[in-house]
Design a protein around this motif. Structure first.
Motif, short mmCIF file in Angstrom:
data_model
loop_
_atom_site.label_atom_id
_atom_site.label_comp_id
_atom_site.label_asym_id
_atom_site.label_seq_id
_atom_site.Cartn_x
_atom_site.Cartn_y
_atom_site.Cartn_z
N ALA A 466 4.62 -3.14 8.52
CA ALA A 466 4.92 -3.42 7.12
C ALA A 466 4.43 -2.31 6.19
O ALA A 466 4.58 -2.41 4.97
CB ALA A 466 4.28 -4.74 6.71
N GLY A 467 3.81 -1.26 6.75
CA GLY A 467 3.43 -0.12 5.93
C GLY A 467 1.98 -0.06 5.52
O GLY A 467 1.63 0.76 4.66
N PHE A 468 1.12 -0.89 6.10
CA PHE A 468 -0.31 -0.81 5.80
C PHE A 468 -1.08 -1.31 7.02
O PHE A 468 -0.48 -1.69 8.03
CB PHE A 468 -0.67 -1.62 4.54
CG PHE A 468 -0.36 -3.09 4.66
CD1 PHE A 468 -1.35 -3.99 5.02
CD2 PHE A 468 0.92 -3.58 4.39
CE1 PHE A 468 -1.07 -5.34 5.13
CE2 PHE A 468 1.20 -4.93 4.48
CZ PHE A 468 0.21 -5.81 4.86
N THR A 469 -2.40 -1.31 6.95
CA THR A 469 -3.23 -1.75 8.06
C THR A 469 -4.34 -2.66 7.55
O THR A 469 -4.54 -2.79 6.34
CB THR A 469 -3.88 -0.57 8.80
OG1 THR A 469 -4.99 -0.08 8.04
CG2 THR A 469 -2.89 0.57 9.01
N GLY A 470 -5.06 -3.26 8.50
CA GLY A 470 -6.22 -4.06 8.16
C GLY A 470 -7.52 -3.33 8.40
O GLY A 470 -8.60 -3.93 8.37
N LEU A 471 -7.44 -1.99 8.63
CA LEU A 471 -8.61 -1.14 8.84
C LEU A 471 -9.52 -1.70 9.93
O LEU A 471 -10.74 -1.69 9.81
CB LEU A 471 -9.40 -0.99 7.53
CG LEU A 471 -8.62 -0.42 6.33
CD1 LEU A 471 -9.50 -0.40 5.10
CD2 LEU A 471 -8.08 0.97 6.63
N SER A 472 -8.91 -2.15 11.02
CA SER A 472 -9.69 -2.81 12.07
C SER A 472 -10.69 -1.89 12.74
O SER A 472 -11.70 -2.36 13.27
CB SER A 472 -8.74 -3.40 13.12
OG SER A 472 -7.95 -2.38 13.71
#
Length: 699
Positions: A466-472
Motif C-alpha cells: 500500500a506504499g508504507f510500512t509499520g517500521l517493524s
C-alpha cells in the motif's frame, strides 16, 4: 480503594527512591570518568579494559543482592545493592567507552543529528516547539527530550553537550525502575537476574536510540502487569463454577492479584503485587490476600502506555496493540474455561456469568488503561492535534516510508549465530514459552507479547504493497528483550529441573550459578564490540566546540562557532528568533536557530509541508534578480529565511537537499540546488565568507 492507593503509592515511592539512587550513581560515575584524560576508544584498548573491570564490579553487586535475598537478610540492603549494581552497569558500559568524547553513540551523524537538534530546541525553551520549524508545535513526542532539555537548562549546559550524560543517566534510571517493577511481579532473586539480562540486551541493541531504549527495558515487566490486570481467572472462579472442577492444572486454579504473575506459598513472589502461580497451597494465600482487584495493575500498565506515547509513538502503538491482543486472549481463555466447565457442571455454568459478563471486567480495565494513556499522550500530542484540527497547511508526511533489508523479513534472534550467547538465551526462552504456555502466567504474558511483535511485523510486511510500512525492524530490540527475559526464566527453571532429575547433587547449584554469571560477563564485555561503530563515530565526529575526540583534524563544523557569532551580530536578534535556510542542518543541532527546511521529509513535521518548501527553494534558485528573490521571500506562505548558510561553488551558492524516493533503499536521494551569486548582490543582503561557508543575512 485504600488497597489500590497503598499499592500504587508504594510502588511509585519505591520507584522514585530507585530513580534517585540510579541518577546519583550515573552522575558520580560520569563525573569521575570525565576527570581523567582518557585515550580515544577507537585508537586504544584502555577504556575497553576499564569497562570490563567496572562491569565485573557491577555484576558482583548484583550477585551480592541475590545472596542477601536468598539468605533473607537485610532486604533493604539487597534492594539498594540491586539498584546500584544495575545503574552502575549501565553507566560503566556506556560511559567508560565514551569517556574521552563529549558526544553520545553515533555522534552527530545519521539520526542522532535530529535527536540532538530536538534536545537543543527544548534546552532553549520549555515550551513545546518543533525541533526545526518556527511557529509549529512538535509532531514527534517530546517527553524524553523535554526532560533532557530541562536538565540541561538547570545545569547551564548546551543541549548537544547534555545529550551523552543525560542519555546514559536516563538509561540507568530506566534499568533501576525495571528492577523495581520486576521485584514486585516475581520473587526478588529472579527479578535481579531477569532485570540484569534484559538491561544488558537493551544496552547492546537499543542504546543508540536512547529515548526508545528506556521503554525497551521496561516493556517486558509492563506487559506482565497488563496481563495480570486483564486475565483474572480467580474472578470467574468466584462468580461461576469452581475452576478446579474442570481438572485444570493446579497453577491455573489459584487466585490472581494485581500482577497475577508471582508465586505466594512457594516463595516465587515478593511484594504486594505478587500472586500465586503454582502449588496448591498458594490458592488459600491468594484468596485471603487483600488486593485491589486488578485495578492497581491496570493503573500501572496505563502509566507505561501513556509514558510510551509521550516518548515514542511507534512503541506506544505496539504496546497498545499487545494489550488489546491480551484482552482478546483473556476473554477467549475465560470462554474456553466456561465451555470446559459446561461438560461437568452444565447447570452451574448456565447460572453463572455469560460471555458478555465475562467481557465486562476486561473492558473496564482496558478503558482505565486507555483513559490514562490518552491523558498522558495529550500532554505532548495536544498542541499538534489542536494545530492540525484548525486546518493548518499540511503535507502527507513520510515517516513510514522506510524499508531496509532488515524490515523486509521476520527477525528470529533465537537463531542468531552472529551473537551466540544471545541466540542461546533466546532459544532457551522460546522453548520455555512454548513449554510453559499453559501453566505459567509469566510465559503467557511474554508469549502473547512475542506473538504481538510478529503479528505487527507481518502486518508491516503486508502494507508495503500500500506504499508504507509499520517500521517493524525497529521492534527487534523489544523482541530480543522479551526472549531474553523468557530465556532467563527458562535457564533457572531448566537448571532446577535438571538438578531434581539427577538426584540433587550437592555441587550442581554452584555450578549452575557459575555458568550463569560467566555467561553474563561474557556477553557484557562484548557490548562495546557490538557498539563499536557507534562508539567510533562519537570520536570521529566534530563536536560543538569544533573538536574531534580522537585528536584528528575537525570537519567544517569547527567553523560553526564563528558563524553563530556573525549571525547573532548581524541579525541583532536572539537565536530562537531567526530562521536559517541551510543544508548543513547539524548547525541547528548545535545552536537553537530555526530552520526553513528539515534534514529529510521522514523527520519533518507534516504541518511544515516539506515537499512544498523544497519546491519553493527550487523556484527561488531559478529567479533572475535580487528584486525577484526579495519579493518571493516576502510572499512565501511560511516564515521566510532570515539568513542563508551556503557552500560556495564557482559563481554559485549550493544547498545539498534531500527528497523521499521510497520504496527504494536507501529511501533518500540527495540533490543539489544552486543559487547564482548575483541573486544576492543587493544592499538587503549581507554576505560573509567563513571557511567553506557563505553566510548571507537578509536585512
Amino acid at each position: 480503594m485504600r488497597v489500590l492507593f497503598r499499592q500504587v503509592g508504594g510502588g511509585l515511592g519505591e520507584a522514585g527512591l530507585a530513580a534517585v539512587v540510579a541518577g546519583a550513581v550515573a552522575a558520580v560515575g560520569l563525573v569521575a570518568f570525565g576527570t581523567v584524560q582518557w585515550p580515544a576508544f577507537n585508537s586504544s584498548n584502555v577504556t575497553r579494559a576499564l569497562t570490563t573491570v567496572g562491569q565485573v564490579a557491577a555484576v558482583a553487586l548484583l550477585v551480592a543482592a541475590v545472596v542477601l535475598v536468598r539468605l533473607r537478610r537485610w532486604s533493604w540492603l539487597a534492594k539498594v545493592l540491586s539498584w546500584v549494581g544495575i545503574s552502575g552497569f549501565v553507566t560503566v558500559t556506556l560511559g567508560m567507552p565514551l569517556a574521552a568524547t563529549k558526544l553520545y553513540l553515533f555522534g552527530i551523524s545519521v539520526d542522532q543529528e535530529f535527536r540532538t537538534e530536538y534536545l537543543t530546541r527544548l534546552t532553549d525553551t520549555a515550551a513545546l516547539h518543533d525541533m526545526t520549524y518556527i511557529d509549529l508545535p512538535p509532531y514527534y513526542p517530546a517527553g524524553w527530550f523535554w526532560i533532557g532539555g530541562r536538565v540541561a537548562n538547570l545545569l547551564g549546559m548546551s543541549g548537544w553537550e547534555t545529550f551523552k550524560p543525560y542519555a546514559i543517566a536516563a538509561l540507568a534510571v530506566a534499568a533501576a525502575l525495571a528492577m523495581v517493577l520486576w521485584s514486585r511481579l516475581i520473587r526478588a532473586d529472579w527479578a535481579v537476574a531477569v532485570a540484569a539480562a534484559t538491561t544488558a540486551v537493551t544496552l547492546a541493541f537499543a542504546s543508540p536510540e536512547a529515548y526508545s531504549a528506556v521503554l525497551v527495558v521496561l516493556f517486558a515487566p509492563a506487559m506482565l502487569l497488563a496481563w495480570g490486570a486483564l486475565y483474572r481467572p480467580a474472578e470467574y472462579a468466584t462468580t461461576g463454577p469452581a475452576v478446579a472442577a474442570s481438572g485444570a492444572p493446579a497453577e491455573e486454579n489459584v487466585a490472581a492479584t494485581d500482577s497475577a504473575v508471582a508465586v505466594a506459598s512457594t516463595g516465587e513472589a515478593s511484594g504486594p503485587i505478587g500472586a500465586a502461580e503454582s502449588g496448591a497451597g498458594a490458592a488459600g494465600a491468594g484468596a485471603t490476600a487483600k488486593t485491589a482487584g486488578g485495578w492497581g495493575a491496570a493503573v500501572g500498565a496505563g502509566l507505561f502506555l501513556g509514558v510510551s506515547a509521550m516518548f515514542y509513538q511507534l512503541f506506544a502503538g505496539v504496546a497498545v496493540f499487545t494489550v488489546v491482543l491480551m484482552a482478546v486472549v483473556a476473554w477467549c481463555a475465560l470462554l474456553w474455561q466456561r465451555r470446559a466447565d459446561a461438560v461437568h457442571r452444565p447447570r452451574a455454568v448456565a447460572a453463572g456469568p455469560g460471555a458478555l459478563r465475562l467481557l465486562g471486567p476486561i473492558l473496564a480495565r482496558l478503558v482505565v488503561m486507555g483513559v490514562i494513556t490518552a491523558a498522558l499522550a495529550l500532554i505532548t500530542w495536544g498542541p499538534w492535534l489542536a494545530k492540525a484540527l484548525t486546518g493548518a497547511r499540511s503535507g502527507s508526511g513520510t515517516a513510514l516510508h522506510y524499508l531496509p533489508e532488515s524490515g523486509a523479513r521476520l527477525s528470529f534472534p533465537m537463531f542468531d549465530f552472529g551473537e551466540p550467547l544471545l541466540g542461546a538465551l533466546c532459544l532457551i526462552g522460546t522453548v520455555w514459552l512454548v513449554a510453559r504456555a499453559a501453566s505459567s502466567r509469566r510465559a503467557q504474558a511474554l508469549g502473547i507479547s512475542v506473538v504481538a511483535i510478529y503479528l505487527w511485523s507481518l502486518a508491516s510486511l503486508t502494507v508495503t504493497a500500500a506504499g508504507f510500512t509499520g517500521l517493524s525492524f525497529r521492534l527487534e530490540p523489544i523482541l530480543q528483550t522479551l526472549l531474553a527475559a523468557a530465556g532467563t526464566f527458562g535457564f533457572v527453571e531448566g537448571a532446577r529441573a535438571i538438578y531434581q532429575a539427577i538426584n540433587e547433587p550437592r555441587r550442581f547449584r554452584p555450578a549452575a550459578v557459575a555458568v550463569a554469571v560467566i555467561g553474563a560477563l561474557a556477553f557484557a564485555q562484548s557490548i562495546p564490540s557490538i557498539l563499536n561503530s557507534e562508539i567510533t563515530t562519537a570520536y570521529t565526529d566534530t563536536d560543538g566546540n569544533g573538536e574531534r575526540a580522537d585528536q584528528r583534524s575537525p570537519s567544517a563544523v569547527s567553523y560553526y562557532r564563528e558563524i553563530d557569532a556573525a549571525l547573532t551580530t548581524q541579525t541583532g536578534r536572539p537565536r530562537d528568533e531567526s530562521v536559517v535556510l541551510t543544508a548543513d542542518t547539524s548547525f541547528l543541532a548545535y545552536y537553537p536557530y530555526y530552520g526553513f527546511q528539515g534534514l529529510t521529509s521522514h523527520y519533518a513535521n507534516p504541518l511544515a509541508d516539506f515537499a512544498a518548501r523544497a519546491a519553493e527553494i527550487k523556484r527561488w534558485s531559478g529567479l533572475q534578480s535580487p528584486a525577484e528573490l526579495l519579493d518571493a521571500l516576502e510572499h512565501t506562505p511560511w516564515r521566510a529565511p532570515d539568513a542563508f548558510l551556503f557552500r560556495g561553488s564557482g559563481d554559485k551558492y549550493t544547498l545539498r537537499l534531500a527528497e523521499d524516493v521510497y520504496p527504494n533503499d536507501p529511501n533518500v536521494r540527495r540533490y543539489t540546488v544552486s543559487f547564482p551569486k548575483t541573486l544576492f548582490e543587493d544592499p538587503h543582503f549581507q554576505v560573509t565568507n567563513i571557511g567553506p561557508f557563505t553566510l548571507i543575512v537578509r536585512h
